[in-house]
Design a protein around this motif. Structure first.
Motif, PDB file in Angstrom:
ATOM      1  N   GLY A 205       0.772  -1.233   0.000  1.00 46.61           N
ATOM      2  CA  GLY A 205       0.000   0.000   0.000  1.00 46.61           C
ATOM      3  C   GLY A 205       0.802   1.281   0.000  1.00 46.61           C
ATOM      4  N   ALA A 206       2.108   1.212  -0.282  1.00 45.22           N
ATOM      5  CA  ALA A 206       2.933   2.425  -0.294  1.00 45.22           C
ATOM      6  C   ALA A 206       2.358   3.449  -1.270  1.00 45.22           C
ATOM      7  N   GLU A 207       2.337   4.699  -0.840  1.00 46.25           N
ATOM      8  CA  GLU A 207       1.807   5.759  -1.696  1.00 46.25           C
ATOM      9  C   GLU A 207       2.883   6.396  -2.567  1.00 46.25           C
ATOM     10  N   HIS A 208       4.132   6.294  -2.157  1.00 48.58           N
ATOM     11  CA  HIS A 208       5.243   6.840  -2.934  1.00 48.58           C
ATOM     12  C   HIS A 208       6.377   5.816  -2.949  1.00 48.58           C
ATOM     13  N   ILE A 209       6.890   5.520  -4.143  1.00 45.86           N
ATOM     14  CA  ILE A 209       7.943   4.519  -4.295  1.00 45.86           C
ATOM     15  C   ILE A 209       9.039   5.088  -5.195  1.00 45.86           C
ATOM     16  N   ALA A 210      10.295   4.925  -4.767  1.00 47.75           N
ATOM     17  CA  ALA A 210      11.443   5.366  -5.567  1.00 47.75           C
ATOM     18  C   ALA A 210      11.759   4.301  -6.611  1.00 47.75           C
ATOM     19  N   LEU A 211      11.739   4.695  -7.874  1.00 50.29           N
ATOM     20  CA  LEU A 211      11.985   3.778  -8.975  1.00 50.29           C
ATOM     21  C   LEU A 211      13.279   4.143  -9.708  1.00 50.29           C
ATOM     22  N   LYS A 212      13.959   3.128 -10.168  1.00 51.59           N
ATOM     23  CA  LYS A 212      15.230   3.322 -10.850  1.00 51.59           C
ATOM     24  C   LYS A 212      15.004   3.737 -12.305  1.00 51.59           C
ATOM     25  N   ARG A 213      15.873   4.615 -12.778  1.00 55.52           N
ATOM     26  CA  ARG A 213      15.907   4.994 -14.182  1.00 55.52           C
ATOM     27  C   ARG A 213      17.322   4.769 -14.698  1.00 55.52           C
ATOM     28  N   MET A 214      17.438   4.148 -15.870  1.00 48.19           N
ATOM     29  CA  MET A 214      18.758   3.854 -16.417  1.00 48.19           C
ATOM     30  C   MET A 214      18.755   4.107 -17.916  1.00 48.19           C
ATOM     31  N   GLY A 215      19.680   4.942 -18.378  1.00 50.30           N
ATOM     32  CA  GLY A 215      19.829   5.204 -19.795  1.00 50.30           C
ATOM     33  C   GLY A 215      20.886   4.310 -20.401  1.00 50.30           C
ATOM     34  N   ARG A 216      21.559   4.812 -21.409  1.00 53.77           N
ATOM     35  CA  ARG A 216      22.530   4.009 -22.132  1.00 53.77           C
ATOM     36  C   ARG A 216      23.973   4.422 -21.852  1.00 53.77           C
ATOM     37  N   ARG A 217      24.152   5.419 -20.975  1.00 57.82           N
ATOM     38  CA  ARG A 217      25.501   5.851 -20.580  1.00 57.82           C
ATOM     39  C   ARG A 217      25.640   5.715 -19.068  1.00 57.82           C
ATOM     40  N   PRO A 218      26.848   5.509 -18.568  1.00 58.97           N
ATOM     41  CA  PRO A 218      27.044   5.320 -17.127  1.00 58.97           C
ATOM     42  C   PRO A 218      26.490   6.464 -16.290  1.00 58.97           C
ATOM     43  N   SER A 219      26.519   7.689 -16.827  1.00 60.98           N
ATOM     44  CA  SER A 219      26.025   8.842 -16.064  1.00 60.98           C
ATOM     45  C   SER A 219      24.505   8.935 -16.059  1.00 60.98           C
ATOM     46  N   GLU A 220      23.840   8.153 -16.893  1.00 62.47           N
ATOM     47  CA  GLU A 220      22.375   8.188 -16.983  1.00 62.47           C
ATOM     48  C   GLU A 220      21.777   7.171 -16.022  1.00 62.47           C
ATOM     49  N   LEU A 221      21.886   7.484 -14.753  1.00 63.79           N
ATOM     50  CA  LEU A 221      21.410   6.601 -13.701  1.00 63.79           C
ATOM     51  C   LEU A 221      20.857   7.449 -12.568  1.00 63.79           C
ATOM     52  N   TRP A 222      19.573   7.290 -12.276  1.00 60.78           N
ATOM     53  CA  TRP A 222      18.956   8.085 -11.217  1.00 60.78           C
ATOM     54  C   TRP A 222      17.701   7.383 -10.705  1.00 60.78           C
ATOM     55  N   THR A 223      17.087   7.947  -9.676  1.00 59.50           N
ATOM     56  CA  THR A 223      15.817   7.432  -9.169  1.00 59.50           C
ATOM     57  C   THR A 223      14.771   8.534  -9.262  1.00 59.50           C
ATOM     58  N   GLU A 224      13.545   8.107  -9.388  1.00 59.27           N
ATOM     59  CA  GLU A 224      12.418   9.031  -9.445  1.00 59.27           C
ATOM     60  C   GLU A 224      11.333   8.511  -8.501  1.00 59.27           C
ATOM     61  N   THR A 225      10.876   9.365  -7.614  1.00 63.65           N
ATOM     62  CA  THR A 225       9.818   8.959  -6.695  1.00 63.65           C
ATOM     63  C   THR A 225       8.466   9.158  -7.378  1.00 63.65           C
ATOM     64  N   VAL A 226       7.726   8.084  -7.466  1.00 67.15           N
ATOM     65  CA  VAL A 226       6.453   8.081  -8.180  1.00 67.15           C
ATOM     66  C   VAL A 226       5.294   7.989  -7.185  1.00 67.15           C
ATOM     67  N   ASP A 227       4.259   8.755  -7.450  1.00 70.74           N
ATOM     68  CA  ASP A 227       3.062   8.782  -6.612  1.00 70.74           C
ATOM     69  C   ASP A 227       2.140   7.621  -7.011  1.00 70.74           C
ATOM     70  N   PHE A 228       1.954   6.677  -6.099  1.00 68.50           N
ATOM     71  CA  PHE A 228       1.081   5.528  -6.331  1.00 68.50           C
ATOM     72  C   PHE A 228      -0.206   5.611  -5.514  1.00 68.50           C
ATOM     73  N   SER A 229      -0.494   6.764  -4.933  1.00 69.22           N
ATOM     74  CA  SER A 229      -1.627   6.864  -4.008  1.00 69.22           C
ATOM     75  C   SER A 229      -2.959   6.523  -4.673  1.00 69.22           C
ATOM     76  N   ALA A 230      -3.084   6.814  -5.973  1.00 70.57           N
ATOM     77  CA  ALA A 230      -4.342   6.517  -6.664  1.00 70.57           C
ATOM     78  C   ALA A 230      -4.212   5.335  -7.616  1.00 70.57           C
ATOM     79  N   THR A 231      -3.080   4.637  -7.554  1.00 69.37           N
ATOM     80  CA  THR A 231      -2.819   3.533  -8.487  1.00 69.37           C
ATOM     81  C   THR A 231      -3.145   2.201  -7.837  1.00 69.37           C
ATOM     82  N   SER A 232      -3.924   1.392  -8.533  1.00 60.76           N
ATOM     83  CA  SER A 232      -4.317   0.096  -7.972  1.00 60.76           C
ATOM     84  C   SER A 232      -3.742  -1.088  -8.733  1.00 60.76           C
ATOM     85  N   VAL A 233      -3.159  -0.839  -9.925  1.00 60.35           N
ATOM     86  CA  VAL A 233      -2.593  -1.930 -10.721  1.00 60.35           C
ATOM     87  C   VAL A 233      -1.174  -1.563 -11.151  1.00 60.35           C
TER      88      VAL A 233
END
Length: 321
Positions: A205-233
């Motif tokens: 039931g977490a409302e906010h979850i940090a998700l990984k983002r990865m591009g094609r270069r070593p420097s393209e690596l970060w996390t983004e916190t996504v709002d799941f409060s209204a998401t059920s699937v």
């Protein structure tokens, strides 16, 4: 959320096929969260999503009957070019139109290495194990080493057609394949713990979850916190989303393609007419075997031509492929 999703799906089940047909698909819909990822939806993808969804909704209702938090995790898996991204995007959009907001997570964000480095590691593993196999078999000589180096330089050391010319090459390739099978789709290649943690948070039931983002270069690596409060699937689109190392998926959907169908698609996609390298072909064969070994867990199986398959149907199809 107290049965919100369950009630929504029960209400949507009546006349669902007709409702889907009446919906007008916009030019662009939300898709997986892999940076730079693009989807090209065709009528074939739409037809497959419409075939899957009524069956999937019934199975979601059954899965949700005893889930107090009313969240559901669906995975869409399959081999190269089978339409995972497009089908997952459509399933998410249609569910959203029915009142079940979805988020599509791309598993391609979760290898330990960026694509270029992961491809290099796959090849390193194959060659390292191949060399060890030659040594263990007493076949490694200076002459063979020189020839093998030439084959490596030409990217032909994984080509089975050359085993007739070089009898020792079959030993090298067999050992290399065994090593590669111990890498592909395993925790050595993929951060399953991280994905499992995301699934567990969502199911709890977490409302906010940090998700990984990865591009094609070593420097393209970060996390983004996504709002799941209204998401059920949560929909996970990924070759490995029915993998035995993954935990917490409620309903895996397998988009199947036979080896011949996969090869035909990849030939068609290559505009210059070139086929895959022998090594890429080996990787695809191993991944196909991994998908087959886990197919019994799939809640829904769809053929390349868009037909629903039972597991027995799937086994018969693949046995004759």
């Amino acid at each position: 959320m107290n049965n919100t999703l369950l009630n929504t799906l029960k209400a949507a089940r009546e006349g669902l096929a007709e409702r889907l047909d009446s919906m007008t698909l916009p030019a662009e819909i939300p898709h997986g969260d892999m940076p730079g990822d693009k989807v090209l939806i065709t009528e074939s993808h739409v037809a497959k999503a419409k075939t899957i969804l009524p069956v999937l909704v019934d199975k979601m209702i059954a899965a949700l009957e005893n889930k107090p938090l009313q969240r559901c995790v669906i995975s869409v898996c399959g081999g190269s070019g089978v339409g995972k991204s497009e089908t997952a995007s459509l399933l998410g959009w249609y569910l959203g139109q029915l009142g079940a907001k979805s988020y599509i997570l791309s598993g391609d964000n979760y290898p330990h290495r960026i694509p270029e480095y992961n491809d290099a590691e796959r090849l390193r593993v194959f060659r390292d194990f191949g060399l060890k196999g030659l040594v263990a078999s007493g076949l490694h000589t200076a002459e063979i080493s020189e020839t093998l180096h030439e084959l490596m330089e030409a990217d032909k050391d994984a080509d089975p057609a050359l085993c007739g010319e070089y009898s020792w090459l079959s030993v090298y390739q067999a050992a290399g394949r065994r090593g590669l099978k111990g890498y592909l789709g395993t925790p050595n290649e993929i951060d399953f713990d991280r994905v499992n943690g995301i699934i567990a948070q969502f199911q709890a039931g977490a409302e906010h979850i940090a998700l990984k983002r990865m591009g094609r270069r070593p420097s393209e690596l970060w996390t983004e916190t996504v709002d799941f409060s209204a998401t059920s699937v949560l929909i996970i689109e990924w070759t490995h989303s029915n993998n035995d190392n993954l935990a917490g998926v409620d309903l895996p959907v397998l988009l199947n393609s036979t080896p011949a169908e996969t090869m035909a698609h990849r030939r068609e996609r290559n505009r210059d007419g070139k086929v895959d390298s022998p090594f890429t072909t080996m990787v695809l064969e191993i991944e196909q075997g991994l998908l087959a070994s886990q197919a019994h867990k799939a809640a829904v199986i769809l053929s390349k031509s868009g037909e629903l398959l039972s597991y027995a149907d799937y086994q018969a199809l693949m046995a004759n492929a």
